[in-house]
Design a protein around this motif. Structure first.
Motif, PDB file in Angstrom:
ATOM      1  N   ARG A  58       4.127  -7.390  -8.777  1.00  0.00           N
ATOM      2  CA  ARG A  58       5.351  -8.171  -8.988  1.00  0.00           C
ATOM      3  C   ARG A  58       5.165  -9.556  -8.374  1.00  0.00           C
ATOM      4  N   ALA A  59       5.536 -10.586  -9.135  1.00  0.00           N
ATOM      5  CA  ALA A  59       5.479 -11.959  -8.627  1.00  0.00           C
ATOM      6  C   ALA A  59       6.403 -12.822  -9.465  1.00  0.00           C
ATOM      7  N   GLY A  60       7.082 -13.761  -8.823  1.00  0.00           N
ATOM      8  CA  GLY A  60       7.949 -14.683  -9.547  1.00  0.00           C
ATOM      9  C   GLY A  60       9.038 -14.004 -10.340  1.00  0.00           C
ATOM     10  N   GLY A  61       9.494 -12.837  -9.849  1.00  0.00           N
ATOM     11  CA  GLY A  61      10.545 -12.107 -10.544  1.00  0.00           C
ATOM     12  C   GLY A  61      10.083 -11.409 -11.804  1.00  0.00           C
ATOM     13  N   LYS A  62       8.770 -11.265 -11.972  1.00  0.00           N
ATOM     14  CA  LYS A  62       8.242 -10.623 -13.180  1.00  0.00           C
ATOM     15  C   LYS A  62       7.216  -9.553 -12.830  1.00  0.00           C
ATOM     16  N   ASP A  63       7.095  -8.550 -13.717  1.00  0.00           N
ATOM     17  CA  ASP A  63       6.022  -7.570 -13.590  1.00  0.00           C
ATOM     18  C   ASP A  63       4.732  -8.221 -14.058  1.00  0.00           C
ATOM     19  N   VAL A  98       1.604 -18.311 -13.968  1.00  0.00           N
ATOM     20  CA  VAL A  98       0.212 -17.923 -14.221  1.00  0.00           C
ATOM     21  C   VAL A  98      -0.735 -18.789 -13.392  1.00  0.00           C
ATOM     22  N   ARG A  99      -0.508 -20.094 -13.415  1.00  0.00           N
ATOM     23  CA  ARG A  99      -1.343 -20.999 -12.624  1.00  0.00           C
ATOM     24  C   ARG A  99      -1.231 -20.707 -11.121  1.00  0.00           C
ATOM     25  N   GLU A 100      -0.022 -20.415 -10.680  1.00  0.00           N
ATOM     26  CA  GLU A 100       0.177 -20.100  -9.261  1.00  0.00           C
ATOM     27  C   GLU A 100      -0.629 -18.876  -8.860  1.00  0.00           C
ATOM     28  N   VAL A 149      11.491  -2.178  -9.065  1.00  0.00           N
ATOM     29  CA  VAL A 149      11.281  -1.567  -7.747  1.00  0.00           C
ATOM     30  C   VAL A 149      10.271  -2.420  -6.971  1.00  0.00           C
ATOM     31  N   PRO A 150      10.280  -2.328  -5.644  1.00  0.00           N
ATOM     32  CA  PRO A 150       9.314  -3.109  -4.866  1.00  0.00           C
ATOM     33  C   PRO A 150       7.881  -2.763  -5.254  1.00  0.00           C
ATOM     34  N   ARG A 151       7.088  -3.779  -5.524  1.00  0.00           N
ATOM     35  CA  ARG A 151       5.691  -3.576  -5.896  1.00  0.00           C
ATOM     36  C   ARG A 151       4.813  -4.486  -5.054  1.00  0.00           C
ATOM     37  N   ILE A 152       3.534  -4.194  -5.049  1.00  0.00           N
ATOM     38  CA  ILE A 152       2.596  -5.056  -4.348  1.00  0.00           C
ATOM     39  C   ILE A 152       2.445  -6.368  -5.110  1.00  0.00           C
ATOM     40  N   SER A 153       1.885  -7.369  -4.458  1.00  0.00           N
ATOM     41  CA  SER A 153       1.664  -8.671  -5.085  1.00  0.00           C
ATOM     42  C   SER A 153       0.347  -8.652  -5.855  1.00  0.00           C
ATOM     43  N   PRO A 154       0.175  -9.602  -6.787  1.00  0.00           N
ATOM     44  CA  PRO A 154      -1.130  -9.716  -7.452  1.00  0.00           C
ATOM     45  C   PRO A 154      -2.281  -9.906  -6.462  1.00  0.00           C
ATOM     46  N   LEU A 155      -2.034 -10.665  -5.393  1.00  0.00           N
ATOM     47  CA  LEU A 155      -3.080 -10.878  -4.388  1.00  0.00           C
ATOM     48  C   LEU A 155      -3.527  -9.555  -3.778  1.00  0.00           C
TER      49      LEU A 155
END
Length: 286
Positions: free
Chosen positions: A72-77, A209-211, A176-182
């Motif tokens: 999850r990042a930026g309010g998106k899956d 995407v760039r972020e 639901v709370p998820r880990i970050s892409p990092l």
């Protein structure tokens, strides 16, 4: 020569997550399409990889062990693909099990929301619809719920089920709370794999995407995907060049539901098998 010789599809799902076919079926279908390699990339599990590799040995096709991790990042899956991960790494397997537990929590909450909307389905019906026992290392996903919604007349097909109820902007969706892409990218690398950002065009936010590319630093990006048009392919190819990323391609095959293949058929998005050497070493050619 078959035009798909020397080509690979690096994004397919099996019934180990939310696909319709067995891992061996995916491999056989890839063989029928004339592919040289196919990746098994189920959601938050590597349960289908061994069966696929065994079938690959029989068929003479290269099977790439993979996974698709939900983040999850930026309010998106956001989904991150991992290639050549170790399927016996206990730490990695335990982490994937935790992610499946989160998915199960989300599923229960989504079923409750559907019932609040007077859509009368139960998790027992969803699991029963699989037609088999659900293994501990497998998971149920939204497409399984969509099958029940269609069979009970609440939606006309898979896409309608997502548009009406299950998609990110639909009334029964639960975040639901998820880990970050990092974190996902770090996990993949720790398990010996190479991380690739999946289907960036689906997110509808190139700034995000760039972020992710700049902060999480995946090794690659899925430029060619069944839901990408020509404009998206050109845009993400340019990003791949800008950030020196491995370029991958995948159908995101889930099998056929109600006679419709979702997202695309195996082999509908392919790339040269030469990319496999880049994925093995974790970097694009300079």
């Amino acid at each position: 020569m078959n035009q798909t010789e020397g080509r690979c599809d690096l994004h397919t799902h099996t019934r180990a997550s939310d696909g319709m076919q067995s891992p061996a079926d995916n491999v056989r279908r890839a063989c029928e399409k004339g592919l040289s390699a196919v990746a098994i990339t189920d959601h938050d599990t590597v349960a289908g990889v061994l069966e696929a590799m065994e079938e690959g040995g029989r068929c003479g096709i290269n099977v790439v062990p993979g996974v698709e991790i939900s983040t999850r990042a930026g309010g998106k899956d956001i989904h991150v693909l991992g290639y050549y991960v170790s399927c016996s790494d206990e730490k990695f397997l335990n982490r994937l099990a935790d992610l499946r537990n989160t998915r199960e929590e989300r599923n229960v909450k989504m079923i409750a929301k559907l019932q609040e909307l007077d859509v009368q389905i139960t998790m027992e019906e969803v699991i029963s619809g699989l037609g088999r026992e659900l293994r501990p290392d497998e998971s149920v996903g939204r497409p399984h719920m969509a099958d029940v919604l269609v069979s009970k007349g609440y939606a006309k097909d898979m896409r309608d089920a997502f548009n009406r109820y299950l998609g990110e902007d639909a009334p029964a969706y639960v975040s639901v709370p998820r880990i970050s892409p990092l974190e996902a990218i770090e996990w993949i690398r720790e398990a010996g794999g190479t991380p690739v950002l999946a289907h960036p065009g689906i997110y509808g936010d190139d700034d995000l995407v760039r972020e992710i590319l700049e902060q999480a630093k995946p090794a690659g990006i899925e430029v060619f995907h069944s839901d990408h048009g020509k404009a998206e392919e050109e845009r993400y190819q340019a990003m791949a060049d800008e950030y020196a990323l491995i370029v991958t391609a995948g159908s995101d095959y889930h099998g056929a539901r109600q006679g419709v293949i979702f997202h695309g058929d195996i082999g509908s998005r392919c790339i040269s098998v030469s990319v496999l050497e880049q994925l093995k070493r974790g970097s694009a050619d300079n």
